[in-house]
Every structure is written in C-alpha cells, then in structure tokens.
Scaffold this motif. Structure first.
Motif, mmCIF file in Angstrom:
data_model
loop_
_atom_site.group_PDB
_atom_site.id
_atom_site.type_symbol
_atom_site.label_atom_id
_atom_site.label_comp_id
_atom_site.label_asym_id
_atom_site.label_seq_id
_atom_site.Cartn_x
_atom_site.Cartn_y
_atom_site.Cartn_z
ATOM 1 N N PRO A 192 2.912 0.777 0.473
ATOM 2 C CA PRO A 192 2.555 1.697 -0.793
ATOM 3 C C PRO A 192 3.360 1.315 -1.896
ATOM 4 C CG PRO A 192 4.137 2.718 0.764
ATOM 5 C CD PRO A 192 3.618 1.421 1.457
ATOM 6 N N PHE A 193 2.726 1.246 -3.149
ATOM 7 C CA PHE A 193 3.261 1.139 -4.288
ATOM 8 C C PHE A 193 3.275 2.184 -5.421
ATOM 9 C CE2 PHE A 193 2.603 -3.216 -2.944
ATOM 10 C CZ PHE A 193 3.486 -3.876 -3.330
ATOM 11 N N ILE A 194 4.357 2.357 -6.021
ATOM 12 C CA ILE A 194 4.421 3.295 -7.205
ATOM 13 C C ILE A 194 4.530 2.481 -8.483
ATOM 14 C CG2 ILE A 194 6.050 5.204 -8.163
ATOM 15 C CD1 ILE A 194 7.196 5.016 -5.227
ATOM 16 N N LEU A 195 3.427 2.518 -9.436
ATOM 17 C CA LEU A 195 3.382 1.651 -10.312
ATOM 18 C C LEU A 195 3.182 2.621 -11.919
ATOM 19 C CD1 LEU A 195 0.680 -0.702 -9.041
ATOM 20 C CD2 LEU A 195 3.036 -1.004 -9.104
ATOM 21 N N GLN A 196 3.499 1.793 -12.829
ATOM 22 C CA GLN A 196 3.357 2.420 -14.206
ATOM 23 C C GLN A 196 1.763 2.714 -14.290
ATOM 24 O OE1 GLN A 196 5.306 -0.286 -13.478
ATOM 25 N NE2 GLN A 196 7.304 0.698 -14.324
ATOM 26 N N HIS A 197 1.584 3.487 -15.356
ATOM 27 C CA HIS A 197 0.037 3.927 -15.696
ATOM 28 C C HIS A 197 -0.396 2.641 -16.087
ATOM 29 C CE1 HIS A 197 0.069 8.234 -15.245
ATOM 30 N NE2 HIS A 197 1.279 8.162 -15.743
ATOM 31 N N PRO A 198 -1.860 2.323 -15.921
ATOM 32 C CA PRO A 198 -2.539 1.251 -16.605
ATOM 33 C C PRO A 198 -2.537 1.244 -18.355
ATOM 34 C CG PRO A 198 -3.910 2.291 -14.838
ATOM 35 C CD PRO A 198 -2.652 3.418 -15.118
ATOM 36 N N GLY A 199 -2.229 0.004 -18.904
ATOM 37 C CA GLY A 199 -1.990 0.042 -20.370
ATOM 38 C C GLY A 199 -0.710 -0.225 -20.742
ATOM 39 N N LEU A 259 1.048 6.554 -6.453
ATOM 40 C CA LEU A 259 1.720 7.052 -7.792
ATOM 41 C C LEU A 259 1.837 6.362 -8.743
ATOM 42 C CD1 LEU A 259 3.282 9.872 -8.683
ATOM 43 C CD2 LEU A 259 5.233 8.739 -7.947
ATOM 44 N N ASN A 260 1.292 6.997 -10.023
ATOM 45 C CA ASN A 260 1.326 6.203 -11.232
ATOM 46 C C ASN A 260 2.618 7.250 -12.260
ATOM 47 O OD1 ASN A 260 -0.486 4.062 -11.185
ATOM 48 N ND2 ASN A 260 -1.939 5.721 -11.013
ATOM 49 N N SER A 319 13.852 7.439 -2.179
ATOM 50 C CA SER A 319 13.423 8.301 -1.113
ATOM 51 C C SER A 319 12.509 7.737 0.004
ATOM 52 C CB SER A 319 12.558 9.420 -1.533
ATOM 53 O OG SER A 319 11.197 8.931 -2.346
ATOM 54 N N GLY A 320 12.141 6.318 -0.469
ATOM 55 C CA GLY A 320 11.308 5.807 0.644
ATOM 56 C C GLY A 320 9.703 5.935 0.749
ATOM 57 N N MET A 321 9.368 6.366 -0.566
ATOM 58 C CA MET A 321 7.996 6.509 -0.819
ATOM 59 C C MET A 321 7.145 5.373 -0.774
ATOM 60 S SD MET A 321 7.545 9.809 -3.599
ATOM 61 C CE MET A 321 5.906 9.250 -3.825
ATOM 62 N N GLY A 322 7.893 4.230 -1.611
ATOM 63 C CA GLY A 322 7.041 3.046 -1.720
ATOM 64 C C GLY A 322 7.831 2.213 -2.722
ATOM 65 N N ILE A 323 7.054 1.071 -3.018
ATOM 66 C CA ILE A 323 7.672 0.049 -3.779
ATOM 67 C C ILE A 323 7.297 -0.053 -5.389
ATOM 68 C CG2 ILE A 323 7.772 -2.673 -3.870
ATOM 69 C CD1 ILE A 323 6.929 -2.666 -0.985
ATOM 70 N N GLY A 324 8.228 -0.580 -6.210
ATOM 71 C CA GLY A 324 7.873 -0.180 -7.700
ATOM 72 C C GLY A 324 8.525 -1.429 -8.456
ATOM 73 N N PHE A 325 7.746 -1.868 -9.503
ATOM 74 C CA PHE A 325 8.183 -2.765 -10.528
ATOM 75 C C PHE A 325 9.095 -2.009 -11.411
ATOM 76 C CE2 PHE A 325 4.693 -4.861 -8.536
ATOM 77 C CZ PHE A 325 5.106 -6.173 -8.404
ATOM 78 N N ILE A 326 10.308 -2.328 -11.864
ATOM 79 C CA ILE A 326 11.028 -1.570 -13.052
ATOM 80 C C ILE A 326 11.894 -2.741 -14.065
ATOM 81 C CG2 ILE A 326 11.485 0.236 -11.282
ATOM 82 C CD1 ILE A 326 14.516 -0.769 -11.389
#
Length: 317
Positions: A199-206, A228-229, A242-249
């Motif tokens: 699962p991924f947690i990403l920034q909003h499109p755009g 999640l966005n 929290s373990g929800m997912g992976i993200g780019f930061i």
C-alpha cells in the motif's frame, strides 16, 4: 470545488483529448485521468462520454462547464475590481510547497520594508497548477518545486535541488536486515519486486513529488495501491510510522524513527526548488532583490542531498 479543478474539466471539454488537455494544464495524463475518474465516482455524475478516444460532454457536463466558466469569470472580475482600490503595485506570488510557503511568509515583511509601495498577493496550490498560472499570466511569479529543469525554460531560476526518499515501515520484509539509523539504497528492479503489492500513501495528483512517483511506477510497469492522498509530508511520515503504507517524501522531512527505514532510489529522484516568473516580467530592482532574498534564505537549508549510508538526522553517534 477548487477553481483549479474546474479548469481541469474545462480544459478537457475544450480539447476533447486527455493527452492534449494534460499538456495544456502542465500535469501528467494519468493525473488528469485519475482526477476525472475520481470526481465522477465520488459525485456519481458522469461529465464526459468517451468514444474513439475523444471526450465529449454529457448534459451534466455541459451544465457544469456553464457554471464553472461563470465562477472563474466572476472571480477574475472581482480581483480586477478590488485592485482598483489600491494605489500601490501588487505583486502576485504563488507557492506550491511547505518550504516555499515558509520562505515567502518570512520574506514578505523584510521585502516590504525595502519596497513599501509593493503589496504582496500570495496564493497556494499544487506545483503544476501554480506554475501554469504563471505561464498564463495569472501570477507574476511562483516559488515551488518542479521535477525537471527542462520545464519553463527562459522563465525559471533554480534555487536548490533536493533528493526524494522512500519511507518504508520497518516491519516490512524489505527492511528485514536494514538499520533504521542509516539511509539505504534501492534499485528499481528490487522496488518493483518487493513492493508491487504494497500500500502507498502519496501526494495529491498535480504535485511535483507525485509526478516523480508516478514516473517511477511507469518505469517499472507498476500500478500502485494508493490508500491515502495527502499534501502534507509530515502526515505521510506519521502514516508510514504507524505501518499504514509506503511514501515518497523530501529528505528534509526525514525523522529518526525505529518504525521507518529510508531508501534513496537508484537512479535518485530530485525535486528542484525554483522561482518561475512571467515571460514578459520586467527584471527590475524589486525583482532582483526578491530573488536575492530567496537565494539567501534557501542557502540556509541543510540536509537536502544526503548519500546512501549517511545517518538519519537526529541519530546519536
């Protein structure tokens, strides 16, 4: 609804072609397609019919565009009318990142001490929508981040480059032998193999970082599971912890946390902090001074270009 999203729909209605509309909006085609799909799913209203690759408006879509055009025209008329109450010059500045917002709010009082006859009208938005407003002369200039120096040639000045990290919950198999105190490397082949079902947690499109992330997914022929966005990098860090997912930061948002392991991709991802300005904007003293102030401010930013093997900021050693 935000006016920029109305512009997405109006542009697609005007061109009838998703690729051309995305190009005109300075966003990626997947980003525009996802927005249209999500909007129609969320509202339960179909705005477009698609036939032979062409998008045409439904009756609901025609009604939407009718009122969207009126709303945008009304806002422009209001802005012009309000400027009539000012005898001073107005400099319209857009911002598209947390760093840019912090910088501009810090610089405004200093700048106005030097140029008291210039009022600042500040607005916020995602990277590509904000920069598009500069190109379309709706803003004088904007501070934010873009994914490539090939964009906005002749209208862009680079301030700083910043690497993008992948934040992964430490309990995932990929992190089994990884020390959370250090930055690790991850090649694209391993990225696709180990994280294809994650699962991924990403920034909003755009946003700039979402554009870079989408490029990674396309490169490895992967369709991510986005749970999640959010535009808030700190929220992504907390969600990863929290373990929800992976993200780019951005690497400047990395924090030492035993629940997170950070990776730099190979090849690395960068966002470019920059100033984009109107093509015909006069490079007068106020313009030059604002750029100098921005340069001086961004020179204080540290930890934007860490290397694999470096300690995470906050590590005791």
């Amino acid at each position: 609804m935000d006016i920029r999203y109305m512009e997405y729909i109006l542009t697609l209605a005007k061109t009838g072609n998703i690729t051309q509309a995305a190009k005109d909006l300075y966003i990626s085609q997947p980003t525009l397609s996802q927005f249209i799909r999500n909007y129609q799913t969320t509202t339960g209203i179909s705005l477009f019919k698609r036939m032979n690759g062409r998008y045409t408006l439904t009756p609901a879509g025609e009604t939407f565009c009718k009122y969207a055009e009126q709303i945008i025209e009304l806002e422009n008329t209001m802005n012009q009318a309000m400027q009539g109450f000012k005898n001073t010059r107005i400099l319209k500045i857009g911002t598209s990142t947390t760093k840019a917002i912090s910088m501009v709010t810090h610089l405004i009082p200093l700048y106005r001490k030097e140029f008291p006859n210039i009022d600042i009208a500040m607005s916020e938005g995602n990277s590509f929508t904000t920069m598009a407003k500069v190109v379309n002369n709706e803003l004088d200039l904007a501070f934010g981040s873009i994914p490539s120096t090939d964009l906005y040639k002749g209208q862009m000045i680079t301030l700083r480059n910043e690497k993008i990290a992948l934040a992964v919950p430490s309990r995932m198999a990929l992190c089994k032998n990884a020390n959370y105190n250090y930055i690790h490397q991850l090649d694209l082949e391993t990225f696709a193999k180990e994280l294809h079902d994650a699962p991924f947690i990403l920034q909003h499109p755009g946003s700039c970082i979402r554009y870079l992330a989408d490029g990674v997914f396309r490169a490895v022929h992967m369709t991510p599971s986005v749970i999640l966005n959010t535009s808030n990098a700190s929220a992504i860090v907390k969600s990863v912890s929290s373990g929800m997912g992976i993200g780019f930061i951005p690497v400047s948002n990395m924090v030492l946390d035993p629940n997170i392991v950070y990776f730099l991709l190979d090849p690395p991802l960068y966002r470019i902090h920059c100033m984009v300005y109107r093509k015909k904007m006069e490079k007068d003293l106020p313009f030059q001074r604002l750029f100098e102030m921005a340069q001086e401010y961004t020179e204080q930013w540290s930890d934007l270009n860490p290397e694999v093997g470096d300690l995470i900021p906050g590590t005791q050693g």
